[in-house]
Design a protein around this motif. Structure first.
Motif, PDB file in Angstrom:
ATOM      1  N   ALA A 157       0.740  -1.279  -0.066  1.00 51.87           N
ATOM      2  CA  ALA A 157       0.007   0.255   0.001  1.00 51.87           C
ATOM      3  C   ALA A 157       0.826   1.184  -0.105  1.00 51.87           C
ATOM      4  CB  ALA A 157      -0.889  -0.001   1.189  1.00 51.87           C
ATOM      5  N   GLU A 158       2.010   1.302   0.890  1.00 48.50           N
ATOM      6  CA  GLU A 158       2.771   2.402   0.783  1.00 48.50           C
ATOM      7  C   GLU A 158       3.528   2.583  -0.376  1.00 48.50           C
ATOM      8  OE1 GLU A 158       3.396   4.781   4.121  1.00 48.50           O
ATOM      9  OE2 GLU A 158       1.521   4.201   3.179  1.00 48.50           O
ATOM     10  N   THR A 159       3.919   1.459  -1.177  1.00 45.39           N
ATOM     11  CA  THR A 159       4.809   1.494  -2.262  1.00 45.39           C
ATOM     12  C   THR A 159       3.723   1.982  -3.431  1.00 45.39           C
ATOM     13  OG1 THR A 159       6.071  -0.506  -1.565  1.00 45.39           O
ATOM     14  CG2 THR A 159       5.969   0.080  -4.225  1.00 45.39           C
ATOM     15  N   LEU A 160       2.585   1.693  -3.510  1.00 46.69           N
ATOM     16  CA  LEU A 160       1.496   2.123  -4.567  1.00 46.69           C
ATOM     17  C   LEU A 160       1.100   3.617  -4.207  1.00 46.69           C
ATOM     18  CD1 LEU A 160      -0.866  -1.096  -5.002  1.00 46.69           C
ATOM     19  CD2 LEU A 160       0.931  -0.178  -6.507  1.00 46.69           C
ATOM     20  N   ARG A 161       1.063   3.952  -3.016  1.00 46.66           N
ATOM     21  CA  ARG A 161       0.823   5.401  -2.547  1.00 46.66           C
ATOM     22  C   ARG A 161       1.782   6.299  -3.043  1.00 46.66           C
ATOM     23  NH1 ARG A 161       2.531   8.974   0.654  1.00 46.66           N
ATOM     24  NH2 ARG A 161       3.963   7.147   1.766  1.00 46.66           N
ATOM     25  N   ALA A 162       2.957   5.667  -2.979  1.00 51.24           N
ATOM     26  CA  ALA A 162       4.270   6.663  -3.519  1.00 51.24           C
ATOM     27  C   ALA A 162       4.141   6.817  -4.816  1.00 51.24           C
ATOM     28  CB  ALA A 162       5.597   6.065  -2.872  1.00 51.24           C
ATOM     29  N   GLY A 163       3.916   5.648  -5.605  1.00 53.83           N
ATOM     30  CA  GLY A 163       3.718   5.405  -7.260  1.00 53.83           C
ATOM     31  C   GLY A 163       2.723   6.445  -7.799  1.00 53.83           C
ATOM     32  N   ILE A 164       1.429   6.473  -6.763  1.00 55.10           N
ATOM     33  CA  ILE A 164       0.327   7.158  -7.475  1.00 55.10           C
ATOM     34  C   ILE A 164       0.667   8.596  -7.268  1.00 55.10           C
ATOM     35  CG2 ILE A 164      -1.963   7.877  -6.642  1.00 55.10           C
ATOM     36  CD1 ILE A 164      -2.487   5.088  -6.047  1.00 55.10           C
ATOM     37  N   GLN A 165       1.348   8.976  -6.154  1.00 58.43           N
ATOM     38  CA  GLN A 165       1.756  10.470  -5.939  1.00 58.43           C
ATOM     39  C   GLN A 165       3.007  10.920  -6.740  1.00 58.43           C
ATOM     40  OE1 GLN A 165       2.646  10.530  -1.765  1.00 58.43           O
ATOM     41  NE2 GLN A 165       0.515  11.474  -1.477  1.00 58.43           N
ATOM     42  N   ALA A 166       3.492   9.938  -7.483  1.00 52.83           N
ATOM     43  CA  ALA A 166       4.659  10.442  -8.473  1.00 52.83           C
ATOM     44  C   ALA A 166       4.237  10.413  -9.820  1.00 52.83           C
ATOM     45  CB  ALA A 166       5.539   9.392  -8.411  1.00 52.83           C
ATOM     46  N   VAL A 167       2.906  10.156 -10.157  1.00 51.53           N
ATOM     47  CA  VAL A 167       2.453  10.407 -11.480  1.00 51.53           C
ATOM     48  C   VAL A 167       2.189  11.959 -11.649  1.00 51.53           C
ATOM     49  CG1 VAL A 167       0.463  10.086 -13.015  1.00 51.53           C
ATOM     50  CG2 VAL A 167       1.177   8.220 -11.717  1.00 51.53           C
ATOM     51  N   PRO A 168       2.664  12.519 -12.782  1.00 55.60           N
ATOM     52  CA  PRO A 168       2.696  13.985 -12.903  1.00 55.60           C
ATOM     53  C   PRO A 168       1.253  14.483 -12.821  1.00 55.60           C
ATOM     54  CG  PRO A 168       4.114  13.079 -14.543  1.00 55.60           C
ATOM     55  CD  PRO A 168       3.480  11.801 -13.889  1.00 55.60           C
ATOM     56  N   LYS A 169       0.986  15.527 -12.302  1.00 59.05           N
ATOM     57  CA  LYS A 169      -0.330  16.238 -12.168  1.00 59.05           C
ATOM     58  C   LYS A 169      -0.830  16.626 -13.531  1.00 59.05           C
ATOM     59  CE  LYS A 169       0.242  17.714  -7.344  1.00 59.05           C
ATOM     60  NZ  LYS A 169       0.037  18.803  -6.431  1.00 59.05           N
ATOM     61  N   VAL A 198       6.237   1.678 -10.159  1.00 58.37           N
ATOM     62  CA  VAL A 198       6.592   1.025  -9.047  1.00 58.37           C
ATOM     63  C   VAL A 198       6.819  -0.633  -9.095  1.00 58.37           C
ATOM     64  CG1 VAL A 198       5.192   2.291  -7.133  1.00 58.37           C
ATOM     65  CG2 VAL A 198       4.077   0.359  -8.291  1.00 58.37           C
ATOM     66  N   LEU A 199       6.998  -1.030 -10.272  1.00 62.93           N
ATOM     67  CA  LEU A 199       7.333  -2.336 -10.692  1.00 62.93           C
ATOM     68  C   LEU A 199       8.577  -3.015  -9.893  1.00 62.93           C
ATOM     69  CD1 LEU A 199       6.364  -2.989 -14.475  1.00 62.93           C
ATOM     70  CD2 LEU A 199       5.699  -4.182 -12.435  1.00 62.93           C
ATOM     71  N   PRO A 200       9.568  -2.127 -10.072  1.00 64.02           N
ATOM     72  CA  PRO A 200      10.923  -2.793  -9.177  1.00 64.02           C
ATOM     73  C   PRO A 200      10.636  -2.993  -7.722  1.00 64.02           C
ATOM     74  CG  PRO A 200      11.221  -0.902 -10.895  1.00 64.02           C
ATOM     75  CD  PRO A 200       9.916  -0.914 -10.584  1.00 64.02           C
ATOM     76  N   PRO A 201      10.294  -1.998  -6.985  1.00 68.10           N
ATOM     77  CA  PRO A 201       9.754  -2.188  -5.661  1.00 68.10           C
ATOM     78  C   PRO A 201       8.703  -3.376  -5.135  1.00 68.10           C
ATOM     79  CG  PRO A 201       9.032  -0.147  -6.068  1.00 68.10           C
ATOM     80  CD  PRO A 201       9.636  -0.525  -7.068  1.00 68.10           C
ATOM     81  N   LEU A 202       7.829  -3.457  -6.222  1.00 66.89           N
ATOM     82  CA  LEU A 202       6.960  -4.867  -6.289  1.00 66.89           C
ATOM     83  C   LEU A 202       7.671  -5.955  -6.273  1.00 66.89           C
ATOM     84  CD1 LEU A 202       3.494  -3.295  -8.184  1.00 66.89           C
ATOM     85  CD2 LEU A 202       3.868  -3.808  -5.455  1.00 66.89           C
TER      86      LEU A 202
END
Length: 277
Positions: A157-169, A198-202
């Motif tokens: 969940a934390e990994t995906l949250r960081a990935g979602i927030q990294a998507v350009p606005k 987030v594929l690498p951390p997943l």
């Protein structure tokens, strides 16, 4: 008449240059390493070492059971990862929600399952939940998938949250300008790009799950349900041969985790070179 200028005396350089010192330091380390290896070779009782780590009889006794245990390990890993990924995505979206209650629930779940040992969760679903709620798990795979998946979900969940927030606005703004609703924008624009980020951390989480399957050793598994660690412990008691069972099981773990780690490094290089979409 101008005063005479005294010639400047240049003192000769003494000592070694930094490059030369570094080269000598490396040579000294190589010599020490060779000496250490020679001493080790001359002092080890190689017959006793072979009996302890590479006993042929223990190898013959365990080898036929290794493929089944390796397959069980992979099945438990994939099942737990599927549960953790699905639940982790829900938790990540809840934590990013504008509804405070959703954020509080997701935060509480993540902090709880990241703060307790995964072994306790395995024991809880192995013995506590069935006894407390009179529930029986007909499938040990489902039981293990839920236990390990719930723990893994907190990290995913934390990994995906960081990935979602990294998507350009700008991606979100472009989708909204085309008339897409916030929900469709999140599911069809943001989440797919976040998964790519987030594929690498997943993949690294999958490697950790492979090793976390060893935590189910305390459950009442039948011989056909043994994963690698349980087989190794059972092999020490039954097959003899000292640590031969541990060596064999460790080698099979490496055969599983090293390719996954290579995939992680490849994904890191790929996403790093291409950047975000």
């Amino acid at each position: 008449m101008s005063p005479a200028v005294e010639p400047v005396r240049i003192e000769p350089r003494t000592g070694l240059s930094p490059r030369r010192r570094a080269e000598m330091s490396r040579r000294v380390q190589y010599v020490l390493l060779v000496v250490l290896v020679v001493v080790l070779v001359l002092t080890v009782n190689w017959r006793q070492f072979a009996d302890a780590f590479l006993d042929p009889e223990a190898v013959q006794a365990l080898a036929p059971r290794l493929p089944r245990a390796a397959l069980n390990t992979l099945v438990y890993t994939v099942s737990a990862f599927a549960v953790g990924l699905a639940l982790g995505l829900v938790l990540a979206l809840m934590k990013l929600s504008s509804v405070r209650v959703y954020r509080a629930i997701a935060t509480g779940y993540i902090e709880f399952f990241r703060g307790i040992p995964a072994l306790l969760v395995v024991f809880a679903f192995g013995y506590g939940v069935p006894a407390a709620f009179d529930v029986r798990f007909d499938s040990v795979v489902l039981q293990i998938a839920i236990a390990l998946g719930m723990v893994s979900a907190a990290y995913i969940a934390e990994t995906l949250r960081a990935g979602i927030q990294a998507v350009p606005k700008g991606q979100v703004e472009a989708a909204r300008s085309l008339g897409m609703s916030p929900g469709r924008t999140m599911l069809h624009v943001v989440v797919p790009q976040a998964f790519r980020i987030v594929l690498p951390p997943l993949t690294n989480e999958a490697v950790l799950l492979v090793k976390d399957t060893s935590l189910i050793f305390g459950l009442g598994l039948t011989t056909s349900q043994f994963e690698l660690t349980r087989l190794g412990r059972d092999g020490i008691n039954q097959a003899g041969g000292g640590l031969t069972a541990v060596v064999l099981v460790g080698l099979v773990y490496l055969l599983i985790t090293i390719p996954l780690s290579s995939v992680t490094r490849w994904l890191e290089r790929t996403t790093g070179h291409k950047g975000h979409v």
